[in-house]
Each structure stands twice: as C-alpha cells, then as structure tokens.
Design a protein around this motif. Structure first.
Motif, PDB file in Angstrom:
ATOM      1  N   ALA A  11       0.835  -1.210   0.000  1.00 59.08           N
ATOM      2  CA  ALA A  11       0.000   0.000   0.000  1.00 59.08           C
ATOM      3  C   ALA A  11       0.868   1.258   0.000  1.00 59.08           C
ATOM      4  CB  ALA A  11      -0.925  -0.003   1.215  1.00 59.08           C
ATOM      5  N   PHE A  12       1.909   1.257   0.854  1.00 58.23           N
ATOM      6  CA  PHE A  12       2.800   2.411   0.920  1.00 58.23           C
ATOM      7  C   PHE A  12       3.471   2.649  -0.433  1.00 58.23           C
ATOM      8  CE2 PHE A  12       7.221   3.789   1.227  1.00 58.23           C
ATOM      9  CZ  PHE A  12       7.013   5.102   1.628  1.00 58.23           C
ATOM     10  N   ALA A  13       4.026   1.567  -1.001  1.00 63.18           N
ATOM     11  CA  ALA A  13       4.726   1.711  -2.284  1.00 63.18           C
ATOM     12  C   ALA A  13       3.761   2.173  -3.373  1.00 63.18           C
ATOM     13  CB  ALA A  13       5.379   0.386  -2.669  1.00 63.18           C
ATOM     14  N   GLY A  14       2.519   1.687  -3.295  1.00 60.13           N
ATOM     15  CA  GLY A  14       1.513   2.079  -4.280  1.00 60.13           C
ATOM     16  C   GLY A  14       1.211   3.568  -4.232  1.00 60.13           C
ATOM     17  N   VAL A  15       1.023   4.103  -3.047  1.00 56.31           N
ATOM     18  CA  VAL A  15       0.675   5.532  -2.962  1.00 56.31           C
ATOM     19  C   VAL A  15       1.873   6.432  -3.160  1.00 56.31           C
ATOM     20  CG1 VAL A  15      -1.384   5.207  -1.539  1.00 56.31           C
ATOM     21  CG2 VAL A  15       0.793   5.637  -0.416  1.00 56.31           C
ATOM     22  N   ALA A  47      -2.286  -5.274  -2.532  1.00 56.61           N
ATOM     23  CA  ALA A  47      -2.359  -3.941  -1.918  1.00 56.61           C
ATOM     24  C   ALA A  47      -1.762  -2.883  -2.839  1.00 56.61           C
ATOM     25  CB  ALA A  47      -1.626  -3.958  -0.576  1.00 56.61           C
ATOM     26  N   TYR A  48      -0.623  -3.227  -3.433  1.00 60.51           N
ATOM     27  CA  TYR A  48       0.058  -2.275  -4.322  1.00 60.51           C
ATOM     28  C   TYR A  48      -0.875  -1.856  -5.459  1.00 60.51           C
ATOM     29  CZ  TYR A  48       3.531  -0.364  -7.578  1.00 60.51           C
ATOM     30  OH  TYR A  48       4.210   0.453  -8.434  1.00 60.51           O
ATOM     31  N   CYS A  49      -1.511  -2.837  -6.076  1.00 59.11           N
ATOM     32  CA  CYS A  49      -2.345  -2.546  -7.241  1.00 59.11           C
ATOM     33  C   CYS A  49      -3.663  -1.875  -6.839  1.00 59.11           C
ATOM     34  CB  CYS A  49      -2.587  -3.826  -8.037  1.00 59.11           C
ATOM     35  SG  CYS A  49      -1.034  -4.446  -8.726  1.00 59.11           S
ATOM     36  N   SER A 104      -0.485   0.521 -13.965  1.00 58.07           N
ATOM     37  CA  SER A 104      -1.325  -0.521 -14.568  1.00 58.07           C
ATOM     38  C   SER A 104      -0.492  -1.549 -15.336  1.00 58.07           C
ATOM     39  CB  SER A 104      -2.368   0.107 -15.485  1.00 58.07           C
ATOM     40  OG  SER A 104      -1.721   0.964 -16.389  1.00 58.07           O
ATOM     41  N   GLU A 105       0.658  -1.114 -15.825  1.00 50.17           N
ATOM     42  CA  GLU A 105       1.508  -2.024 -16.598  1.00 50.17           C
ATOM     43  C   GLU A 105       1.949  -3.198 -15.717  1.00 50.17           C
ATOM     44  OE1 GLU A 105       5.598  -1.860 -19.169  1.00 50.17           O
ATOM     45  OE2 GLU A 105       4.723   0.029 -18.477  1.00 50.17           O
ATOM     46  N   THR A 130       0.031  -7.786 -15.119  1.00 46.11           N
ATOM     47  CA  THR A 130       0.612  -9.133 -15.109  1.00 46.11           C
ATOM     48  C   THR A 130       0.865  -9.677 -13.705  1.00 46.11           C
ATOM     49  OG1 THR A 130       2.774  -8.108 -15.325  1.00 46.11           O
ATOM     50  CG2 THR A 130       1.754  -8.903 -17.353  1.00 46.11           C
ATOM     51  N   ALA A 131       0.912  -8.800 -12.698  1.00 45.48           N
ATOM     52  CA  ALA A 131       1.264  -9.253 -11.340  1.00 45.48           C
ATOM     53  C   ALA A 131       0.238 -10.241 -10.798  1.00 45.48           C
ATOM     54  CB  ALA A 131       1.367  -8.047 -10.407  1.00 45.48           C
ATOM     55  N   GLU A 132       0.728 -11.260 -10.094  1.00 42.46           N
ATOM     56  CA  GLU A 132      -0.182 -12.219  -9.471  1.00 42.46           C
ATOM     57  C   GLU A 132      -0.806 -11.577  -8.232  1.00 42.46           C
ATOM     58  OE1 GLU A 132      -0.464 -16.599  -7.600  1.00 42.46           O
ATOM     59  OE2 GLU A 132       1.513 -15.971  -8.331  1.00 42.46           O
ATOM     60  N   LYS A 133      -2.138 -11.474  -8.233  1.00 38.60           N
ATOM     61  CA  LYS A 133      -2.768 -10.738  -7.145  1.00 38.60           C
ATOM     62  C   LYS A 133      -4.231 -11.165  -6.980  1.00 38.60           C
ATOM     63  CE  LYS A 133      -4.260  -6.869 -10.033  1.00 38.60           C
ATOM     64  NZ  LYS A 133      -4.068  -7.537 -11.328  1.00 38.60           N
ATOM     65  N   CYS A 134      -4.857 -10.693  -5.940  1.00 37.19           N
ATOM     66  CA  CYS A 134      -6.298 -10.858  -5.767  1.00 37.19           C
ATOM     67  C   CYS A 134      -6.945  -9.499  -6.024  1.00 37.19           C
ATOM     68  CB  CYS A 134      -6.614 -11.315  -4.351  1.00 37.19           C
ATOM     69  SG  CYS A 134      -5.792 -12.862  -3.934  1.00 37.19           S
ATOM     70  N   THR A 135      -8.257  -9.480  -6.161  1.00 29.50           N
ATOM     71  CA  THR A 135      -8.901  -8.190  -6.392  1.00 29.50           C
ATOM     72  C   THR A 135      -9.774  -7.809  -5.200  1.00 29.50           C
ATOM     73  OG1 THR A 135     -10.561  -9.387  -7.611  1.00 29.50           O
ATOM     74  CG2 THR A 135      -8.929  -8.194  -8.911  1.00 29.50           C
ATOM     75  N   ILE A 136      -9.810  -6.517  -4.974  1.00 34.33           N
ATOM     76  CA  ILE A 136     -10.600  -6.001  -3.864  1.00 34.33           C
ATOM     77  C   ILE A 136     -11.819  -5.302  -4.471  1.00 34.33           C
ATOM     78  CG2 ILE A 136     -10.602  -4.478  -1.863  1.00 34.33           C
ATOM     79  CD1 ILE A 136      -7.500  -4.688  -1.967  1.00 34.33           C
TER      80      ILE A 136
END
Lengths: 382, 205
Positions: B138-142, B174-176, B182-183, B187-193
């Motif tokens: 989350a931190f890196a994302g913002v 969290a990052y996404c 978006s790039e 492709t990143a392996e993740k879940c969706t919120i």
C-alpha cells in the motif's frame, strides 16, 4: 557488499569474521541480539568458536579472562547493570594485560530501572584500563571490532567498542560486511609469545599479589602503555583505511566537520553526532557551527583535540554528554575543560535513559551556547 | 528525505513493516533506515516504528515527529495523541480498515487518505491477520517511489520461499489497489478487492 541489516546483526557478522576462539556472554537488553546472532552462527555451523552460556555477566567476563589468558581470541558483550556486574573482572583483564574485545551496547544505569540508551554504563568504567571507542553509526561500530582485535593484540590491552543501545543496535541501516579474505589478511591469528600466556608446559602466574614496590610501577606501566598505544591506533587505522575504507584524513581519534573558523564547536561522541551534523546543512548555522567527533575516549586524544581547537579557534565550545559524573557534571565535558581556558566550555547533558535528541534540540543548544558566558552545566531536554 | 511513521499494536508486525519498507527502498538503490520505538514489548499495546528513505546517506538517529507518511495498522488507535502528533496537512495517511477514506475526513480534514482492508487481504491470502507485507504494498503504491521488483526482493530476502510467494501476492494486491502502475498490475499475481454496494470490501482470489 553493502547489506541492509540491524546493527546487532552487523556486529555479530563482523565478530564472526574476526574468528574468535571463545565467546562467552550473558544476555541483557539492548545487547541480546548480538549474542542471539552469534549463537545462531554457532548452531548452524557457520562458526566454530566455543560458545559459553554463563550464569551471569561476572562469569562471562571471567570466562573470557581465563580463555584470553590461555591464548584464545575472545569476545563478550554487555550493557548497563551487566557491565557494572563485570566491573571487578574488567579491571583485572586490563591489569593482566589481556587483549579482550567486548561490545558495550550503551544503556542507562539503575535506579530507577531504565532499559534505554545513554552512555553512563561505559563512562563509569573509563578508569578500568580499557581502550574505549565510540561509534557514530553501525558501519563504524562494525569496523571498530576488526580494528579493536588488531590493536588489542598488538598492545596487550583490552578494548571496549561502545555503540548506543537501540539507536544503533536495533536500527536497520546499510552496512558493508567486510570481505573475509581481507579481514584474515589484516587480522591473522593471535600471535602468542612463550611465557606470556597460561600453558601447562611453561607455567606462569598472571595477576598474582603485588607488593607496594611492584604495584605502583605496574599501574604506571599500564597508564603509559595506554597512552603509547595511540601510535598503534593510528598505524592500524591507517592500514585499515587503505584496505577497506579509502577515505582522506581517516584517523582513530577525532573527526571535525564544519567551517574553518566557527563561532561554536560542538563536541560529542556516539550516535548523537549524526543528528548534530544535520546542523551543518542549516542555512544560518552552517558557517557558524562545527562538530567535533570523539571516536576514541581512552586513551584520551588530548593532543589531537588541542591541535584542532588551536587551529580553527572556535570562540566557544558546547560539549554534549550522555553520561554524568554525579556531583560534578558531564564526563566528556570534564575532559574537554581540562584542555581549554576557563569560560570557554558549556556543557549539555542530554538523552539520558532514552530521551530522544532531535535536530531541534541541537539548534537550541547552539543558541544557548552562543550566549552562555557563565558556562553552565545543564540537563537539557526541551 | 521521506519520513514514515507506523502505528500498530504489539504482535501486529509494526516493526517488521517498517523494516520491509526500508529494505525495499535499499533494494531500490536508495539509502534507508528503520527502527522501532524502543519500548517494553507487550502484545496488544500501542507500538510505533519508523522508516526513512533518502537519495543521500542518512546520518540522523532521532525519532520521527512530523511524518510525510503515517501508516495506521489498527484504526482503533486513531484517537491517540501519539498517533496524531505532528500530522500536518501534507502528511499522507494510510489506514488499515474496511471503511472508506471519506469516513476519516472528519478526523484528518486536510490530509490525503488511503484506506486498505489489509486484515481482510491477509486472511484471504495468508490465512492469518499478518499485514506487514500488505502495508508495504500500500505504501509503495501511494508513494510511487519504489519499483515493485524491489518490494518482491525485500520480501524474498526476509521469508522462506513458500511464505514469500504468498506475501508477494498479498503485497501485489495492496500495491495494485493503491497504485496507478497498470503495466505492472496487469501481469502481477494478485487478488482483487471489490466494494460491494455499501462500504464493505470483499477480497476475491
């Protein structure tokens, strides 16, 4: 290679590089992580020192005394009450001229009980006959251990490396863990001289009773050898610098940062220096204030300090202390006052028992010092 | 220099989160530092941890009083003076909560707020409420300063392979959620919120 790690981990990894034969210690906050890491190296077979779990700090100090007397390279670490419990043995280690190296993870002393950082523990032992270095950051703390073994074994004097508890031991920052091959080159195995260590084939007595005619010369010799060890300190810091650091004007005693003719010189030791140096980038202060770092507290670098004071001629000096000689004043300030005219040195006792020291504190210290004709000693935390 | 202060409760991995942020910044080629608020450890008690990131070596060894980023791991801590201390209009606030940023506007009127249901993400992906890698994401994302690859290597350096993989997925989630990269997130392996109607979040993997 530069790695990001906790200060305690950097010390443990560096101690491992020094290849001690015996490690004996008793855990006490904030030194414990160093020991835990060393125990892990031993358990995982990454190091082959004897690891002695002792029943107290006094036993730990006694164990390294004995092992060092028998010719081993040894390591221990402690802090605060633990260091004080070692006191009797530490005086003996110096008196018996044993090249023991230890870390003091500086912490306040009881009472009241306080687990946090100041430098009262180590400073209380300043008369024990040990060399004492103070680290500003974790890189310096790690490097000082390699240097300490070299200096200790060349002079037969013990060395205490002091690093501020928590603000260094528990802080993660980038540290270069030195290359094992270069460390081996700089610090080969301890050289033993026949008749100077405990050996059943060639029995000797160490630390036996000494009559009045022998005791005083022995103490004088210890004092003189500590003072003379400055030559070795400088020699090995220069060698170490060539191998590992490659910086200009690197020495074992003091470092000055700031303008050529400052109005005020701040003098301090340990991790507060990094915070104090932020003043050097402040617009209105950068041409007025310089910071003198004391790296080596015993032997005391009096000639080196006098020389820099005489060459840059500050109008006033502020000594920042994290230890007090109760009933007298800051301990470092006392030493500096010895070298300066009356009316030149103000003393600020800060950061006792973990009280945080911020750049704003340092700025206020500058303001107070510039108008402090009375040269007061004050406990300063606002 | 960027200064980050984290608030959580003993046992929540507050110190680990600070270390991971600083480690990721270090892996990213920056100078960094992390340290705990040196207290007496008690599970459940409010704890603080700190991190600094800079392009230059960091010499400062004091605590952080006016953070650029404030990370709150447990939203029940919000009313503590300790948490609000030194929060200025420019402080970016990240809160672990199922609520939306608008719900905190009364408390932090002038601040930019990012909420993240970190506990829910942790339970869905890790099976345990351990949120430090999620807050790292989350931190890196913002803040947008750190390359996601550096976050991945910081996590891999810290955890064993299997645990690291799950944590990387949690971090990516969290990052996404917080980033406009978006790039990478394509492709990143993740879940969706997802926000389901009202204010409630749900995590689907």
């Amino acid at each position: 290679m530069l790695k990001f790690m906790e200060g305690s981990r950097a010390i443990a990894e560096t101690v491992k590089l020094c290849r001690p034969d015996v490690v004996a210690a008793y855990p006490i906050t904030p030194q414990t992580h160093i020991l835990e890491n060393l125990a892990e190296f031993k358990a995982e077979g990454q190091a082959n020192f004897e690891y002695l779990k002792t029943e107290s700090e006094m036993a730990a100090a006694s164990a390294v005394l004995g092992a060092s007397a028998a010719g081993a390279r040894v390591y221990t670490a402690s802090a605060s009450q633990g260091l004080l419990l070692m006191t009797e043995v530490l005086f003996n280690i110096a008196g018996m001229r044993l090249p023991v190296v230890m870390t003091c993870a500086n912490r306040a002393v009881s009472a009241p009980i306080n687990i946090w950082n100041d430098e009262q523990d180590a400073m209380t032992l300043r008369d024990a006959g040990w060399m004492m270095f103070f680290a500003e950051d974790n890189q310096e703390a790690a490097d000082l251990h390699i240097l300490s073994y070299k200096i200790a074994e060349a002079t037969n004097l013990p060395v205490m490396v002091c690093m501020d508890g928590f603000s260094l031991t528990h802080t993660f920052e980038p540290v270069e863990i030195r290359d094992q091959k270069l460390v081996d080159k700089f610090l080969p195995r301890r050289k033993l001289i026949s008749g100077q260590y405990l050996n059943p084939q060639n029995p000797i007595t160490l630390g036996g009773i000494s009559s009045p005619e022998n005791y005083m010369p022995a103490r004088e010799k210890l004092h003189q050898d500590l003072i003379d060890s400055k030559k070795m300190i400088q020699k090995f810091f220069t060698e170490f610098n060539k191998l590992f650091i490659k910086r200009k004007n690197y020495n074992g005693f003091i470092e000055y940062s700031g303008p050529r003719n400052p109005k005020l010189m701040i003098i301090a030791m340990g991790s507060v220096l990094g915070t104090a140096k932020t003043i050097l980038n402040k617009e209105k202060l950068s041409d007025k204030v310089g910071v003198l770092k004391i790296k080596c507290f015993r032997p005391f670098p009096d000639a080196e300090i006098s020389k820099i004071i005489l060459s840059i001629r500050p109008k006033h000096i502020a000594v920042v202390d994290r230890a007090v000689s109760l009933g007298q004043g800051g301990i470092l300030a006392g030493e500096i006052k010895n070298l300066c005219p009356i009316g030149m040195v103000s003393n600020f006792i800060v950061g006792l028992g973990g009280r945080d020291i911020t750049p704003e504190h340092i700025e206020k210290i500058v303001k107070l010092s510039l108008n402090d004709k009375a040269c007061t000693t004050r406990f300063y935390d606002k | 220099m960027i200064e980050i202060r984290l608030h959580g409760r003993g046992g929540q991995g507050t110190v680990t989160a600070a270390e991971l942020i600083a480690e990721a910044a270090f892996q990213d080629g920056k100078f960094s530092q992390a340290f705990p608020s040196f207290g007496i450890e008690r599970r459940g008690a409010p704890v603080e941890a700190f991190a600094r990131i800079s392009d230059k070596p960091i010499t400062l060894h004091s605590k952080i009083y006016e953070p650029d980023y404030l990370i709150i791991q447990d939203s029940t801590l919000i009313n503590l003076d300790l948490v609000r201390q030194g929060v200025g209009p420019k402080t970016f606030i990240i809160i672990n909560t199922e609520k939306s940023a608008a719900d905190f506007k009364k408390i932090f009127e002038k601040n930019t707020i990012q909420t993240i249901p970190a506990t829910q993400i942790a339970l869905a992906i890790l099976g345990k409420p351990i949120i430090n890698t999620i807050l790292l994401g989350a931190f890196a994302g913002v803040c947008g300063l750190l390359n996601p690859a550096s976050l991945t290597s910081a996590i891999s350096a810290r955890f064993k392979k299997e645990i690291a993989e799950k944590n990387i997925k949690a971090m990516n989630t969290a990052y996404c959620h917080c980033s406009s990269n978006s790039e990478y997130c394509f492709t990143a392996e993740k879940c969706t919120i997802a926000v389901d109607g009202g204010q409630k979040f749900s995590v689907t993997c």
